[in-house]
Design an enzyme around this catalytic site. Structure first.
Site, PDB file in Angstrom:
ATOM      1  N   GLY A 478       0.767  -1.235   0.000  1.00  0.00           N
ATOM      2  CA  GLY A 478       0.000   0.000   0.000  1.00  0.00           C
ATOM      3  C   GLY A 478       0.803   1.292   0.000  1.00  0.00           C
ATOM      4  O   GLY A 478       0.297   2.333  -0.418  1.00  0.00           O
ATOM      5  N   ASN A 636       8.711  10.589  -2.553  1.00  0.00           N
ATOM      6  CA  ASN A 636       7.444  11.073  -3.096  1.00  0.00           C
ATOM      7  C   ASN A 636       6.664  11.691  -1.946  1.00  0.00           C
ATOM      8  O   ASN A 636       6.182  10.989  -1.060  1.00  0.00           O
ATOM      9  CB  ASN A 636       6.661   9.915  -3.730  1.00  0.00           C
ATOM     10  CG  ASN A 636       5.348  10.362  -4.355  1.00  0.00           C
ATOM     11  OD1 ASN A 636       4.690  11.288  -3.882  1.00  0.00           O
ATOM     12  ND2 ASN A 636       4.963   9.693  -5.428  1.00  0.00           N
ATOM     13  N   GLU A 710       6.847   2.810  10.008  1.00  0.00           N
ATOM     14  CA  GLU A 710       6.633   2.580  11.448  1.00  0.00           C
ATOM     15  C   GLU A 710       6.547   3.893  12.229  1.00  0.00           C
ATOM     16  O   GLU A 710       5.675   4.044  13.093  1.00  0.00           O
ATOM     17  CB  GLU A 710       7.746   1.701  12.038  1.00  0.00           C
ATOM     18  CG  GLU A 710       8.283   0.592  11.139  1.00  0.00           C
ATOM     19  CD  GLU A 710       7.270  -0.434  10.693  1.00  0.00           C
ATOM     20  OE1 GLU A 710       6.322  -0.683  11.452  1.00  0.00           O
ATOM     21  OE2 GLU A 710       7.403  -0.956   9.575  1.00  0.00           O
TER      22      GLU A 710
END
Lengths: 743, 327
Positions: A478, A636, A710
């Site tokens: 994802g 990005n 994380e």
């Protein structure tokens, strides 16, 4: 504009390369593969928690329409690897392993699969599954951590290896906080939390030949899954193929091989047809791991001027009886703050439950709830601003490893976040701010996670149509892996990203590790970069004299031509290069260097929350959430920001609502659907603001990345808990902070 | 899911006959609860009588009140101009329930008939007297933070989950039913039951009886109303506890009051004594606190739901304050 975009791909907020496929339904997830002659499997779970299966009544199910087989431990074919697993002398001493489904009559946890029903349609399999009845000889079970905490033990791996990170840690004096001038000692509890990605766990198992297996599987590591099932069936790894082109979220629960995968493979063997098995949402609670229920105690002492003198942090996390699951709950405590005395003790309690598995920000997110709450408690004791308290104990080098940080821009994060949330409005005295019945408070929490990098290999080839195809066995659960790799390739090659295709999620592609531990861009990123450089170099050698003398970095791939920057007329058409024949492909492995020996490498984050707490009803609304990260170079801005926001929303869930409860009398979850187990809805989340320091870390890799996944969630829950304290004066040390705890 | 027959009559009498004459038949309207129950094997009807084609969707003026057809969708009722003008409390309660998607499927009659959300009821492997009489109540000594503080029995401590019904009981609604023995009117307060020794029965409907409409008499509660729902997230969750409050205030004196609680009992819990205590009093926090204290008389908590003893009065006060200040 287009020119500019072509020159600078890294950092650009490029749209996801697979975005259209995902929103139009064109992306194919593991439950969506349809093979000829497919059969469907549904698991039947144990209704007791511990004991033995004395019998299983499968008659009604076997007679039900469309049923092809009902497989139990009575009739399951032998899985050869089940007998040899753990006996491999080259493997480290056994600390258990995944459940061996249908191997024996033992029940180890509630809803453990006792049978799999295979039918010609999923509906028929599901119907027949309800007709299977187990007969049991129950034994007394243990599912409550606190009731069994006295039996907690040091993980076996740590007992056998004094250098194992799960061993007790000591710097300075043991438990020195007890004699500190100003001290606190608090206990914290986080309940079991369940990953619940939107996509349910699903697998299609297809024996293409008696010794050749193809799996369309939800996994975060195509090669790890291949290794596990090759071992289970004593097959050469190359005989097993794992495909996970799209993964609809995972958060860690597809980092492990689970019983349902073994069941599908066994079922496919028995019926000699491809078998699809999808878990139900209820089974997602019981059979594919969770963030373990964890008890923690944190003692801290400080001087009156706000210098920490000692910290002791202990934890007991739950694991199953058949597998020792450990996580880095205490890692952040050892390195985040300057303290001459630090003690950590990590223990496990074995319960009659399914094994836990890493859930986003594994361990650290649990530990940070205790550490960052305690930091807030101590700041309050000292009558000090919690941000100022953290600055007074800031570490300029790693106090655990005594090494310099590769990079650390946490102070910059503090500043960015404090400005954006409006930290100057925060009052030292809790309960000072209100808007009608709503009490307002501000809190912060810090997160960190190792900037892990592993070896990765990427294949790159120039195709006759002038496009470049890249391949790697990595997965994309994802975060946008395909997108950022396309950007890295586009910048390295000088090619329009539309001419680049990055394929992943297939164990036949060049090797990479699992997508976990925020390591994918750190590892696969440099491999992509180096593969592109190698490809350019290869093409340069084919391109003739003008290119032979050119500098490597001047070579670019443009639309249709290999070209030299600064010399627009010097170019060779791809068509001409292709005509020359020969190989236009490279495969390059990139590995971490020795920098890890010299530097301590971490990503850092800080989260600032503004909350509103209703003084009569105890409802909490997070009105502002600002997450700032030092994650090295941002490839990005859009997908990275998206990851930070997702983590922040996960943190809202952790802080305010997520909890899976077991009724210990039965050992069975009472929260088995989304009516009982709450995750945030849109209305629970403010427009999360994200800011990156965006400074490259030159030591992790040439791109300068450190990892994001994380640190997006680590520290969010304590930021919210601390804001609630600031609003109400109530310190809640057991998550989630539901209204009943605040009235 | 079990196999079942499916019929779709167009006339109420045909629907009633189909259910009255078949022990294992049941009505289905929006299906937002029944389908879940069937998927889990909790409801196992052998025949579904789909009533969605019956002409029971109208919302119209009737005598001195509104008549809302049993098949009017929750979202339609909540958005209806007449409902919003005359019974704004009902619109507030409806919009506090479920999600927009579910409200677009769920009907008024179905909303009243939804089963409890008690986790023990939903798990075939757990004891539950409501699902399987005689097996015991799992929640009594189990995890019971969502459970009742009023009107429970040792057989069942589950609560009714509907928000809409809390408003309807406060508004003195009447349920119109049509059955094998003809038509009858049931006051809303008598529609749902307390568990007693028969927790398997949620309502006083007889086999084959079909809800055709709900009547709500016109009243003075067009302005000072509020539905306060306390839940664990901002939307799309069942209530820990909720309060429907309606006041008729003149010169800051309360002329009439209506008060009901959700999430506290096996049925929507009307607070008549507390209502009466408010009449003639000034619309002040003190009056509201006194009413809240009266409302909570007789409440008793279990291991995990003691918070409701405090959340109840707090929420009543908050609901009344908000209702009083509603402009």
């Amino acid at each position: 504009m287009k020119e500019q975009a072509q020159n600078k791909q890294i950092g650009a907020p490029m749209d996801r390369v697979d975005g259209r496929l995902k929103v139009t339904g064109g992306a194919k997830y593991s439950a969506e593969y349809e093979l000829p002659n497919m059969a469907y499997a549904v698991l039947v779970g144990s209704t007791i928690t511990k004991g033995r299966l004395t019998g299983i009544d499968t008659k009604a199910a076997e007679k039900a329409p469309g049923v092809l087989a009902v497989i139990t431990h009575f009739n399951s074919p032998k899985v050869p690897g089940f007998d040899t697993a753990g006996k491999d002398p080259s493997q480290p001493a056994t600390v258990g392993g995944p459940l061996k489904i249908f191997k024996d009559d033992k029940i180890r946890y509630n809803d453990q699969p006792i049978a799999v029903v295979v039918a010609d349609s999923w509906e028929r399999a599901r119907f027949a599954a309800r007709l299977v009845k187990g007969q049991y000889a129950p034994e007394k079970h243990k599912t409550n951590l606190e009731a069994n905490a006295s039996e907690a033990f040091l993980p076996t791996a740590a007992k056998k290896n004094p250098k194992h990170p799960m061993n007790d840690y000591q710097r300075g004096q043991v438990d020195a906080y007890k004699t500190g001038a100003i001290k606190l000692e608090s206990e914290y509890v986080i309940p079991t939390e369940v990953h619940h990605p939107m996509e349910l766990q699903a697998i299609t198992a297809h024996w293409e030949a008696p010794d050749r297996l193809t799996l369309y599987d939800k996994t975060q590591g195509t090669l790890a899954t291949r290794r596990d099932f090759a071992k289970e069936w004593n097959l050469p790894e190359e005989n097993v193929k794992v495909i996970a082109t799209f993964v609809g979220g995972a958060f860690g629960n597809a980092l492990h091989s689970w019983p349902h995968e073994s069941a599908a493979i066994i079922a496919a063997k028995v019926v000699n047809r491809p078998v699809k098995l999808m878990l139900t949402r209820e089974q997602m609670f019981t059979n594919v791991g969770y963030r373990p229920y964890t008890w923690q105690k944190l003692g801290m002492s400080a001087t009156a001027d706000g210098k920490i003198t000692a910290i002791t942090h202990e934890s007991v996390g739950q694991t199953s009886t058949y597998e020792e699951f450990t996580e880095s709950t205490l890692a952040q405590t050892r390195m985040m703050y300057q303290s001459p005395n630090v003690t950590t003790r990590y223990r496990l309690a074995s319960l009659d439950v399914c094994s836990p598995i890493w859930m986003r920000g594994p361990g650290e997110a649990t530990g940070a709830f205790a550490l960052e709450s305690a930091m807030d408690e101590m700041a309050h004791l000292l009558n000090l601003d919690p941000l100022e308290f953290r600055l007074r104990n800031y570490t300029e080098q790693d106090p655990e490893k005594n090494k310099p940080w590769s990079t650390k821009f946490l102070k910059e994060c503090y500043q960015l976040g404090a400005e954006r949330v409006g930290w100057n409005k925060r009052q030292l005295k809790p309960g000072s701010l209100r808007d009608g019945e709503w009490l307002i408070g501000y809190g912060m929490g810090v997160g960190t996670f190792g900037a892990h990098r592993g070896a990765a290999t990427v294949g790159a080839q120039l195709r006759p149509d002038g496009t470049v195809l890249l391949q790697c066995a990595t997965t994309d659960i994802g975060p946008g892996t395909g997108t950022v790799m396309t950007q890295i390739a586009a910048e390295t090659l000088g090619l329009d990203p539309k001419k680049i295709r990055f394929e992943l999620g297939n164990s036949s592609f060049p090797k990479a590790g699992t997508q976990g531990g925020s390591s994918t861009v750190n590892s696969v990123g440099p491999a992509t970069q180096e593969a592109c450089l190698a490809l350019k170099e290869k093409l340069r050698t084919l391109a003739g004299a003008a290119f032979a003398s050119a500098k490597k970095e001047d070579v670019t791939l443009t639309d249709g031509y290999l070209a030299l920057s600064g010399s627009p007329t010097t170019r060779v058409a791809y068509a001409d290069l292709i005509k020359q024949g020969g190989d236009k492909a490279v495969t390059v492995e990139a590995k971490p260097g020795p920098e890890g020996q010299k530097y301590s490498m971490y990503s850092f984050s800080v989260h600032f929350a503004e909350v509103r707490v209703h003084e009569l009803t105890g409802e909490v609304r997070v009105s502002k959430l600002v997450s700032c990260a030092d994650a090295g170079t941002i490839i990005n801005e859009k997908t990275a920001g998206n990851q930070m926001k997702g983590g922040a929303v996960g943190g809202i869930g952790m802080a305010l609502m997520e909890a899976a409860h077991i009724d210990d009398r039965f050992g069975r979850y009472v929260t088995k659907d989304f009516a009982d187990y709450h995750v945030p809805v849109h209305a629970d989340s403010p427009d999360v603001q994200v800011a990156f320091v965006n400074q490259p870390d030159p030591h992790v890799n040439a791109l300068g990345t450190k990892g994001i996944g994380e640190i997006a969630i680590i520290g969010v829950a304590p930021a919210i808990a601390n804001a609630i304290f600031n609003a109400t004066g109530k310190r809640i040390r057991e998550l989630p902070i539901t209204p009943d705890k605040l009235i | 899911m079990n196999q079942f027959q499916y019929v779709r009559p167009t006339k109420p009498q045909a629907a009633i006959d189909a259910v009255a004459k078949d022990q294992n038949a049941t009505f289905i309207a929006g299906g937002t609860n029944l389908v879940d129950l069937m998927k889990r094997g909790i409801a196992t009807p052998q025949k579904l009588v789909d009533i969605n084609r019956l002409p029971l969707t109208k919302i119209e003026k009737e005598n001195n009140g509104l008549r809302i057809g049993a098949l009017a969708l929750n979202s339609t009722v909540a958005d209806d101009k007449q409902v919003r003008q005359k019974q704004p409390l009902l619109a507030l309660a409806l919009n506090a329930g479920a999600s927009a998607q579910l409200r677009n499927m769920a009907t008024v009659g179905g909303n009243m008939l939804q089963r409890t959300r008690c986790s023990y009821f939903y798990d075939l492997a757990m004891p539950c007297n409501k699902r399987e009489p005689g097996t015991g109540c799992g929640a009594l000594e189990g995890i019971n933070r969502m459970h009742a503080i009023f009107g429970f029995s040792d057989k069942c401590i589950a609560v009714h989950p509907s928000d809409m019904s809390v408003a309807l009981v406060a508004l003195d609604a009447t349920v119109l039913v049509s059955g094998p023995k003809g038509e009858r009117r049931i006051p809303f307060a008598d529609f749902h039951r307390l568990p007693g020794d028969t927790p398997e029965k949620d309502t006083n409907l007889e086999k084959g009886e079909l809800i055709t409409a709900v009547d709500i008499p016109d009243g003075p509660f067009t302005k000072h109303v509020h539905y306060q729902k306390v839940r664990e997230r901002a939307s799309y969750a069942f209530a820990l506890l909720s309060v429907a409050a309606a006041l008729d205030i003149e010169n800051n004196t309360i002329k009439a009051a209506r008060l009901a609680m959700g999430g506290v009992a096996h049925k929507p819990w009307r607070l008549t004594a507390a209502e009466q205590s408010l009449v003639g009093k000034p619309a002040t926090e003190e009056s509201f606190r006194q009413a809240a204290a009266i409302a909570m008389q007789g409440a008793k908590a279990f291991k995990h739901n003691a918070y409701k003893l405090k959340l109840g009065p707090n929420t009543i006060v908050q609901a009344l304050k908000t209702a009083a200040s509603a402009a």
